[in-house]
Motif scaffolding. Structure first.
Motif, PDB file in Angstrom:
ATOM      1  N   ARG A 196     -13.612  31.236 -31.367  1.00 15.53           N
ATOM      2  CA  ARG A 196     -13.333  32.372 -30.819  1.00 15.53           C
ATOM      3  C   ARG A 196     -12.553  32.338 -29.706  1.00 15.53           C
ATOM      4  O   ARG A 196     -12.551  31.210 -28.906  1.00 15.53           O
ATOM      5  CB  ARG A 196     -14.977  32.919 -30.353  1.00 15.53           C
ATOM      6  CG  ARG A 196     -15.789  33.169 -31.635  1.00 15.53           C
ATOM      7  CD  ARG A 196     -17.075  33.871 -31.122  1.00 15.53           C
ATOM      8  NE  ARG A 196     -17.916  34.021 -32.326  1.00 15.53           N
ATOM      9  CZ  ARG A 196     -19.140  34.276 -32.251  1.00 15.53           C
ATOM     10  NH1 ARG A 196     -19.692  34.461 -31.053  1.00 15.53           N
ATOM     11  NH2 ARG A 196     -19.775  34.574 -33.405  1.00 15.53           N
ATOM     12  N   HIS A 197     -11.892  33.315 -29.369  1.00 17.09           N
ATOM     13  CA  HIS A 197     -11.100  33.590 -28.335  1.00 17.09           C
ATOM     14  C   HIS A 197     -10.778  34.864 -27.865  1.00 17.09           C
ATOM     15  O   HIS A 197     -10.894  35.991 -28.597  1.00 17.09           O
ATOM     16  CB  HIS A 197      -9.583  32.857 -28.557  1.00 17.09           C
ATOM     17  CG  HIS A 197      -8.910  33.479 -29.562  1.00 17.09           C
ATOM     18  ND1 HIS A 197      -9.199  32.924 -30.871  1.00 17.09           N
ATOM     19  CD2 HIS A 197      -8.001  34.212 -29.565  1.00 17.09           C
ATOM     20  CE1 HIS A 197      -8.225  33.749 -31.728  1.00 17.09           C
ATOM     21  NE2 HIS A 197      -7.540  34.368 -30.795  1.00 17.09           N
ATOM     22  N   GLU A 198     -10.663  35.275 -26.599  1.00 14.08           N
ATOM     23  CA  GLU A 198     -10.398  36.546 -26.076  1.00 14.08           C
ATOM     24  C   GLU A 198      -8.888  37.101 -26.654  1.00 14.08           C
ATOM     25  O   GLU A 198      -7.985  36.403 -26.067  1.00 14.08           O
ATOM     26  CB  GLU A 198     -10.732  36.570 -24.838  1.00 14.08           C
ATOM     27  CG  GLU A 198     -12.294  36.418 -24.236  1.00 14.08           C
ATOM     28  CD  GLU A 198     -13.275  37.459 -24.820  1.00 14.08           C
ATOM     29  OE1 GLU A 198     -12.750  38.620 -24.977  1.00 14.08           O
ATOM     30  OE2 GLU A 198     -14.218  37.142 -25.196  1.00 14.08           O
ATOM     31  N   VAL A 199      -8.845  38.445 -26.705  1.00 11.67           N
ATOM     32  CA  VAL A 199      -7.271  38.961 -27.004  1.00 11.67           C
ATOM     33  C   VAL A 199      -7.332  40.036 -26.032  1.00 11.67           C
ATOM     34  O   VAL A 199      -8.204  40.879 -26.303  1.00 11.67           O
ATOM     35  CB  VAL A 199      -7.507  39.069 -28.382  1.00 11.67           C
ATOM     36  CG1 VAL A 199      -6.069  39.837 -28.958  1.00 11.67           C
ATOM     37  CG2 VAL A 199      -7.679  37.889 -29.251  1.00 11.67           C
ATOM     38  N   GLU A 200      -6.127  40.131 -25.566  1.00  9.75           N
ATOM     39  CA  GLU A 200      -5.864  41.456 -24.848  1.00  9.75           C
ATOM     40  C   GLU A 200      -5.454  42.403 -25.665  1.00  9.75           C
ATOM     41  O   GLU A 200      -4.719  42.223 -26.938  1.00  9.75           O
ATOM     42  CB  GLU A 200      -4.673  41.112 -24.098  1.00  9.75           C
ATOM     43  CG  GLU A 200      -4.945  40.838 -22.443  1.00  9.75           C
ATOM     44  CD  GLU A 200      -3.527  40.603 -21.767  1.00  9.75           C
ATOM     45  OE1 GLU A 200      -3.090  41.881 -21.821  1.00  9.75           O
ATOM     46  OE2 GLU A 200      -3.447  39.647 -21.102  1.00  9.75           O
ATOM     47  N   GLN A 201      -6.131  43.591 -25.455  1.00  9.34           N
ATOM     48  CA  GLN A 201      -5.894  44.658 -26.241  1.00  9.34           C
ATOM     49  C   GLN A 201      -5.767  46.022 -25.572  1.00  9.34           C
ATOM     50  O   GLN A 201      -6.122  46.253 -24.390  1.00  9.34           O
ATOM     51  CB  GLN A 201      -6.988  45.040 -27.312  1.00  9.34           C
ATOM     52  CG  GLN A 201      -7.685  44.047 -28.085  1.00  9.34           C
ATOM     53  CD  GLN A 201      -8.798  44.286 -29.020  1.00  9.34           C
ATOM     54  OE1 GLN A 201      -9.701  45.217 -28.510  1.00  9.34           O
ATOM     55  NE2 GLN A 201      -9.189  43.586 -29.920  1.00  9.34           N
ATOM     56  N   ASP A 202      -5.102  47.139 -26.231  1.00  7.65           N
ATOM     57  CA  ASP A 202      -4.554  48.033 -25.465  1.00  7.65           C
ATOM     58  C   ASP A 202      -5.689  49.225 -25.431  1.00  7.65           C
ATOM     59  O   ASP A 202      -6.783  48.878 -26.247  1.00  7.65           O
ATOM     60  CB  ASP A 202      -3.360  48.964 -26.230  1.00  7.65           C
ATOM     61  CG  ASP A 202      -2.197  48.000 -26.180  1.00  7.65           C
ATOM     62  OD1 ASP A 202      -1.834  47.459 -25.148  1.00  7.65           O
ATOM     63  OD2 ASP A 202      -1.312  48.387 -26.938  1.00  7.65           O
ATOM     64  N   ALA A 203      -5.973  49.917 -24.384  1.00  4.90           N
ATOM     65  CA  ALA A 203      -7.142  50.903 -24.520  1.00  4.90           C
ATOM     66  C   ALA A 203      -7.086  51.881 -25.357  1.00  4.90           C
ATOM     67  O   ALA A 203      -5.960  52.156 -26.087  1.00  4.90           O
ATOM     68  CB  ALA A 203      -7.073  51.674 -23.121  1.00  4.90           C
ATOM     69  N   LEU A 204      -8.140  52.221 -25.990  1.00  4.24           N
ATOM     70  CA  LEU A 204      -8.178  53.233 -26.984  1.00  4.24           C
ATOM     71  C   LEU A 204      -7.733  54.545 -26.500  1.00  4.24           C
ATOM     72  O   LEU A 204      -8.110  54.906 -25.468  1.00  4.24           O
ATOM     73  CB  LEU A 204      -9.441  53.414 -27.480  1.00  4.24           C
ATOM     74  CG  LEU A 204     -10.166  52.119 -28.436  1.00  4.24           C
ATOM     75  CD1 LEU A 204     -11.812  52.362 -28.838  1.00  4.24           C
ATOM     76  CD2 LEU A 204      -9.187  51.923 -29.657  1.00  4.24           C
ATOM     77  N   PRO A 205      -6.913  55.477 -27.420  1.00  4.12           N
ATOM     78  CA  PRO A 205      -6.564  56.736 -26.788  1.00  4.12           C
ATOM     79  C   PRO A 205      -7.558  57.669 -26.476  1.00  4.12           C
ATOM     80  O   PRO A 205      -8.764  57.651 -27.258  1.00  4.12           O
ATOM     81  CB  PRO A 205      -5.750  57.227 -28.183  1.00  4.12           C
ATOM     82  CG  PRO A 205      -5.568  56.209 -28.755  1.00  4.12           C
ATOM     83  CD  PRO A 205      -6.569  55.080 -28.555  1.00  4.12           C
ATOM     84  N   GLY A 206      -7.827  58.216 -25.252  1.00  9.12           N
ATOM     85  CA  GLY A 206      -8.714  59.185 -25.113  1.00  9.12           C
ATOM     86  C   GLY A 206      -9.673  58.420 -24.180  1.00  9.12           C
ATOM     87  O   GLY A 206     -10.580  59.165 -23.408  1.00  9.12           O
ATOM     88  N   LEU A 207      -9.691  57.147 -23.854  1.00  5.52           N
ATOM     89  CA  LEU A 207     -10.437  56.400 -23.189  1.00  5.52           C
ATOM     90  C   LEU A 207      -9.897  55.924 -21.749  1.00  5.52           C
ATOM     91  O   LEU A 207     -10.549  55.238 -21.042  1.00  5.52           O
ATOM     92  CB  LEU A 207     -11.442  55.063 -23.805  1.00  5.52           C
ATOM     93  CG  LEU A 207     -12.003  55.750 -25.132  1.00  5.52           C
ATOM     94  CD1 LEU A 207     -12.659  54.331 -25.838  1.00  5.52           C
ATOM     95  CD2 LEU A 207     -13.228  56.451 -24.698  1.00  5.52           C
ATOM     96  N   GLU A 208      -8.501  56.058 -21.891  1.00  5.51           N
ATOM     97  CA  GLU A 208      -7.966  55.773 -20.608  1.00  5.51           C
ATOM     98  C   GLU A 208      -8.452  56.442 -19.100  1.00  5.51           C
ATOM     99  O   GLU A 208      -8.545  57.690 -19.348  1.00  5.51           O
ATOM    100  CB  GLU A 208      -6.239  56.007 -20.817  1.00  5.51           C
ATOM    101  CG  GLU A 208      -5.798  55.063 -21.689  1.00  5.51           C
ATOM    102  CD  GLU A 208      -4.406  55.411 -22.077  1.00  5.51           C
ATOM    103  OE1 GLU A 208      -3.815  56.175 -21.254  1.00  5.51           O
ATOM    104  OE2 GLU A 208      -3.841  54.751 -23.039  1.00  5.51           O
ATOM    105  N   PRO A 209      -8.431  55.913 -18.367  1.00  2.00           N
ATOM    106  CA  PRO A 209      -8.975  56.672 -16.774  1.00  2.00           C
ATOM    107  C   PRO A 209      -8.012  57.775 -16.713  1.00  2.00           C
ATOM    108  O   PRO A 209      -6.775  57.624 -16.717  1.00  2.00           O
ATOM    109  CB  PRO A 209      -9.005  55.505 -15.838  1.00  2.00           C
ATOM    110  CG  PRO A 209      -8.389  54.326 -16.306  1.00  2.00           C
ATOM    111  CD  PRO A 209      -8.350  54.480 -17.802  1.00  2.00           C
ATOM    112  N   SER A 210      -8.510  58.895 -16.405  1.00  4.64           N
ATOM    113  CA  SER A 210      -7.564  59.923 -16.081  1.00  4.64           C
ATOM    114  C   SER A 210      -7.026  59.742 -14.623  1.00  4.64           C
ATOM    115  O   SER A 210      -7.433  59.615 -13.644  1.00  4.64           O
ATOM    116  CB  SER A 210      -8.120  61.157 -16.337  1.00  4.64           C
ATOM    117  OG  SER A 210      -9.327  61.209 -15.274  1.00  4.64           O
TER     118      SER A 210
END
Length: 75
Positions: free
Chosen positions: A59-73
């Motif tokens: 197992r390893h951590e993977v950088e992921q983009d934020a889901l659309p609509g969940l980004e801080p406004s």
């Protein structure tokens, strides 16, 4: 029901001579009760039945983009 065991252990016969049991893979004499029961020595058993790989090491951590609509406004 009786309290007698269903199976007799290989080494449980009192006074009986132990017959020589050899490993089915390499032919060495087996001395342990588990080895005599399975017909394989510990080394040969490990060759035929290796332990399962530990998935936690893969197992390893993977950088992921934020889901659309969940980004801080920004506001």
């Amino acid at each position: 029901m009786s309290d007698e065991p269903l199976a007799i252990a290989i080494d449980s016969a009192p006074g009986a001579s132990r017959r020589l049991v050899r490993c089915r893979l390499c032919g060495r004499p087996l001395t342990g009760a588990d080895s005599r029961r399975t017909g394989l020595g510990p080394t040969c058993d490990a060759k035929l039945h290796p332990p399962a790989p530990d998935i936690r090491t893969r197992r390893h951590e993977v950088e992921q983009d934020a889901l659309p609509g969940l980004e801080p406004s920004a506001g």
